[in-house]
Design a protein around this motif. Structure first.
Motif, mmCIF file in Angstrom:
data_model
loop_
_atom_site.group_PDB
_atom_site.id
_atom_site.type_symbol
_atom_site.label_atom_id
_atom_site.label_comp_id
_atom_site.label_asym_id
_atom_site.label_seq_id
_atom_site.Cartn_x
_atom_site.Cartn_y
_atom_site.Cartn_z
ATOM 1 N N LEU A 25 -43.997 -8.825 -91.994
ATOM 2 C CA LEU A 25 -43.478 -7.815 -91.355
ATOM 3 C C LEU A 25 -44.272 -7.501 -90.195
ATOM 4 C CD1 LEU A 25 -41.324 -5.508 -92.007
ATOM 5 C CD2 LEU A 25 -43.359 -4.128 -92.834
ATOM 6 N N VAL A 26 -43.660 -7.720 -88.997
ATOM 7 C CA VAL A 26 -44.185 -7.792 -87.656
ATOM 8 C C VAL A 26 -43.710 -6.497 -86.785
ATOM 9 C CG1 VAL A 26 -44.099 -8.945 -85.585
ATOM 10 C CG2 VAL A 26 -43.860 -10.288 -87.628
ATOM 11 N N GLN A 27 -44.549 -5.879 -86.370
ATOM 12 C CA GLN A 27 -44.570 -4.753 -85.623
ATOM 13 C C GLN A 27 -43.704 -5.094 -84.333
ATOM 14 O OE1 GLN A 27 -48.433 -3.124 -84.931
ATOM 15 N NE2 GLN A 27 -48.073 -1.629 -86.722
ATOM 16 N N GLU A 28 -42.710 -4.158 -83.936
ATOM 17 C CA GLU A 28 -42.035 -4.611 -82.854
ATOM 18 C C GLU A 28 -42.754 -4.705 -81.425
ATOM 19 O OE1 GLU A 28 -38.437 -5.100 -80.557
ATOM 20 O OE2 GLU A 28 -38.686 -5.058 -82.713
ATOM 21 N N LYS A 29 -43.930 -3.864 -81.360
ATOM 22 C CA LYS A 29 -44.599 -4.018 -80.120
ATOM 23 C C LYS A 29 -45.322 -5.299 -80.209
ATOM 24 C CE LYS A 29 -48.891 -2.016 -81.959
ATOM 25 N NZ LYS A 29 -49.936 -0.894 -81.937
ATOM 26 N N ASN A 30 -45.777 -5.829 -81.078
ATOM 27 C CA ASN A 30 -46.420 -7.369 -81.008
ATOM 28 C C ASN A 30 -45.224 -8.175 -80.709
ATOM 29 O OD1 ASN A 30 -48.669 -6.171 -81.831
ATOM 30 N ND2 ASN A 30 -48.700 -6.698 -83.930
ATOM 31 N N ILE A 31 -44.186 -8.236 -81.090
ATOM 32 C CA ILE A 31 -43.046 -9.104 -80.829
ATOM 33 C C ILE A 31 -42.836 -9.287 -79.274
ATOM 34 C CG2 ILE A 31 -40.495 -9.748 -81.096
ATOM 35 C CD1 ILE A 31 -40.679 -8.798 -84.044
ATOM 36 N N MET A 32 -42.839 -7.922 -78.821
ATOM 37 C CA MET A 32 -42.556 -7.748 -77.349
ATOM 38 C C MET A 32 -43.802 -8.019 -76.397
ATOM 39 S SD MET A 32 -39.554 -6.692 -77.541
ATOM 40 C CE MET A 32 -39.149 -6.727 -75.817
ATOM 41 N N LYS A 33 -45.044 -7.771 -77.162
ATOM 42 C CA LYS A 33 -46.202 -8.374 -76.291
ATOM 43 C C LYS A 33 -46.166 -9.885 -76.164
ATOM 44 C CE LYS A 33 -49.393 -4.925 -77.412
ATOM 45 N NZ LYS A 33 -50.796 -4.365 -78.014
ATOM 46 N N SER A 34 -45.849 -10.707 -77.604
ATOM 47 C CA SER A 34 -45.781 -12.096 -77.512
ATOM 48 C C SER A 34 -44.772 -12.698 -76.487
ATOM 49 C CB SER A 34 -45.205 -12.656 -78.948
ATOM 50 O OG SER A 34 -46.417 -12.075 -79.819
ATOM 51 N N ILE A 35 -43.520 -12.112 -76.734
ATOM 52 C CA ILE A 35 -42.425 -12.477 -75.585
ATOM 53 C C ILE A 35 -43.033 -12.416 -74.110
ATOM 54 C CG2 ILE A 35 -40.071 -11.890 -74.640
ATOM 55 C CD1 ILE A 35 -39.500 -11.124 -77.739
ATOM 56 N N GLU A 36 -43.518 -11.374 -73.883
ATOM 57 C CA GLU A 36 -43.941 -11.104 -72.398
ATOM 58 C C GLU A 36 -45.066 -12.113 -72.242
ATOM 59 O OE1 GLU A 36 -45.636 -6.954 -72.180
ATOM 60 O OE2 GLU A 36 -43.786 -6.141 -72.369
ATOM 61 N N LYS A 37 -46.088 -12.279 -72.760
ATOM 62 C CA LYS A 37 -46.996 -13.352 -72.517
ATOM 63 C C LYS A 37 -46.258 -14.851 -72.613
ATOM 64 C CE LYS A 37 -51.296 -12.038 -72.997
ATOM 65 N NZ LYS A 37 -52.482 -12.054 -72.205
ATOM 66 N N LEU A 38 -45.322 -15.002 -73.476
ATOM 67 C CA LEU A 38 -44.475 -16.247 -73.274
ATOM 68 C C LEU A 38 -43.996 -16.471 -72.006
ATOM 69 C CD1 LEU A 38 -43.007 -16.757 -76.915
ATOM 70 C CD2 LEU A 38 -44.609 -18.226 -75.703
ATOM 71 N N GLU A 39 -43.368 -15.328 -71.481
ATOM 72 C CA GLU A 39 -42.768 -15.592 -70.193
ATOM 73 C C GLU A 39 -43.466 -15.850 -69.143
ATOM 74 O OE1 GLU A 39 -40.406 -11.982 -70.379
ATOM 75 O OE2 GLU A 39 -38.681 -12.789 -71.234
ATOM 76 N N GLU A 40 -44.810 -15.237 -68.925
ATOM 77 C CA GLU A 40 -45.695 -15.463 -68.214
ATOM 78 C C GLU A 40 -46.294 -16.574 -68.532
ATOM 79 O OE1 GLU A 40 -48.449 -12.350 -68.918
ATOM 80 O OE2 GLU A 40 -47.324 -10.778 -68.247
ATOM 81 N N GLY A 41 -46.314 -17.483 -69.395
ATOM 82 C CA GLY A 41 -46.730 -18.706 -69.539
ATOM 83 C C GLY A 41 -48.337 -18.702 -70.018
ATOM 84 N N ASN A 42 -48.519 -17.227 -70.540
ATOM 85 C CA ASN A 42 -49.982 -16.999 -70.724
ATOM 86 C C ASN A 42 -50.224 -16.812 -72.233
ATOM 87 O OD1 ASN A 42 -50.674 -17.071 -68.132
ATOM 88 N ND2 ASN A 42 -50.221 -14.994 -67.789
ATOM 89 N N LEU A 43 -49.679 -17.524 -73.171
ATOM 90 C CA LEU A 43 -49.795 -17.242 -74.618
ATOM 91 C C LEU A 43 -50.504 -18.357 -75.140
ATOM 92 C CD1 LEU A 43 -49.397 -15.188 -76.869
ATOM 93 C CD2 LEU A 43 -47.105 -16.206 -77.364
ATOM 94 N N SER A 44 -51.732 -18.062 -75.669
ATOM 95 C CA SER A 44 -52.526 -19.112 -76.277
ATOM 96 C C SER A 44 -52.128 -19.055 -77.771
ATOM 97 C CB SER A 44 -54.084 -18.943 -75.911
ATOM 98 O OG SER A 44 -54.734 -17.860 -76.636
#
Length: 82
Positions: A25-44
């Protein structure tokens, strides 16, 4: 070997990988943070793991379809369709 017994009597094995009855069960805010970081190319990988640490384990009994949500370590609440 960890096991979990549903109210219907089915015993789920929790030690196996790839269980069809285990979910996160994933919190919506964590999904959004992950998407933002992915779009920036900065998600390790480590950052992704940190985002997922705040999730809750959810089990769905294959027999009665009841949901079990781990509210805290080894404390579950159950929900079943009315």
């Amino acid at each position: 070997m960890p096991k979990f017994k549903c109210h219907c009597g089915l015993i789920m094995q929790l030690h196996m990988e790839g269980k069809e009855y285990e979910f996160e069960l994933v919190q919506e805010k964590n999904i959004m943070k992950s998407i933002e970081k992915l779009e920036e190319g900065n998600l390790s990988i480590n950052e992704f793991i940190e985002f997922m640490k705040t999730n809750r384990d959810v089990y769905q009994c294959p027999k009665c379809r009841r949901l079990w949500i781990e509210e805290e370590k080894n404390k579950f609440s159950s929900y079943i369709k009315e």
